[in-house]
Design a protein around this motif. Structure first.
Motif, short mmCIF file in Angstrom:
data_model
loop_
_atom_site.label_atom_id
_atom_site.label_comp_id
_atom_site.label_asym_id
_atom_site.label_seq_id
_atom_site.Cartn_x
_atom_site.Cartn_y
_atom_site.Cartn_z
N HIS A 1 -1.03 2.16 -7.90
CA HIS A 1 -1.99 2.96 -7.13
C HIS A 1 -2.40 4.22 -7.89
CE1 HIS A 1 -2.07 0.64 -3.44
NE2 HIS A 1 -0.76 0.56 -3.45
N ASN B 1 0.81 -1.22 0.00
CA ASN B 1 0.00 0.00 0.00
C ASN B 1 0.84 1.27 0.00
OD1 ASN B 1 -2.32 -1.72 0.32
ND2 ASN B 1 -3.37 0.06 1.15
N ILE C 1 -6.96 -0.01 3.35
CA ILE C 1 -6.49 -1.33 3.79
C ILE C 1 -7.01 -1.55 5.20
CG2 ILE C 1 -4.32 -0.32 4.62
CD1 ILE C 1 -2.93 -2.94 4.00
#
Length: 221
Positions: free
Chosen positions: A56, A33, A123
């Motif tokens: 992303h 992430n 997340i």
């Protein structure tokens, strides 16, 4: 800022390239992430020289600088005391991320690049925490690190660990124990520290010349 034209020197390029290893390591540490970008400001229309986890934002190396990042650069150029900025933002899919942008300084203290971290918050807490725990049994789980207040404490802590390892090995004869201890310390880089030879020699009850002899013999082998 109408334009920002710089020509990078050889040293500037070396500095920028040195951040690539940092970017890869930080992305591995924080997990998938975490998106990390290194901007080379020599060409703003293709400033992204490296990006990790670029899925992303949908970018890849060679992408142009973003409008927001360009505005941050403008602020940094206007204020010499401003060299990093923290903020929250969203990507085009509406995903929120916490971001950090820092100036990379080159020769003559010029801003030659930007180091950016975008940590996406879409997340679960469970998934985030799992990334900070070992997923399988490995040698890494047996690694320990001791933090010390000075280099002498570091040397003596390393010495004690080396002695435990050597003394626990029944195949090492008494006459070779100090030699093996010194070999282990050398492998850990202890003798790169100032006054390490004298300190280790004193605590092993041998002369510094003996330590040097063992080190020379190790280098020959």
């Amino acid at each position: 800022m109408e334009h920002y034209n710089i020509t990078l020197t050889t040293e500037d390029r070396r500095i920028l390239n040195s951040y690539c290893t940092v970017a890869t390591g930080m992305a591995e540490f924080w997990g998938e992430n975490c998106e990390i970008i290194i901007h080379n400001l020599e060409r703003l229309d293709a400033s992204v020289m490296m990006i990790v986890n670029g899925y992303h934002s949908g970018r890849q190396a060679g992408a142009p600088i973003s409008e927001l990042t360009l505005s941050f650069l403008n602020q940094m150029l206007a204020d010499p005391t401003l060299r990093h900025i923290n903020y929250f933002a969203k990507n085009k899919r509406g995903e929120t991320f916490k971001a950090f942008t820092s100036a990379i300084l080159g020769e003559n203290n010029r801003i030659i690049g930007l180091f950016c971290i975008n940590f996406y918050l879409n997340i679960s807490l469970l998934s985030f925490m799992q990334s900070f725990f070992p997923q399988s049994h490995s040698d890494h789980e047996n690694i320990s690190e001791t933090f010390v207040e000075n280099t002498e404490e570091l040397m003596l802590d390393a010495l004690e660990n080396a002695k435990k390892t050597v003394y626990a090995n029944p195949t090492i004869t008494s006459s070779n124990k100090n030699k093996e201890i010194i070999y282990l310390l050398a492998q850990k880089g202890i003798f790169n520290l100032k006054d390490s030879v004298v300190t280790i020699a004193n605590h092993l009850g041998i002369s510094k010349n003996t330590v040097y002899m063992h080190l020379r013999n190790q280098n020959k082998s």
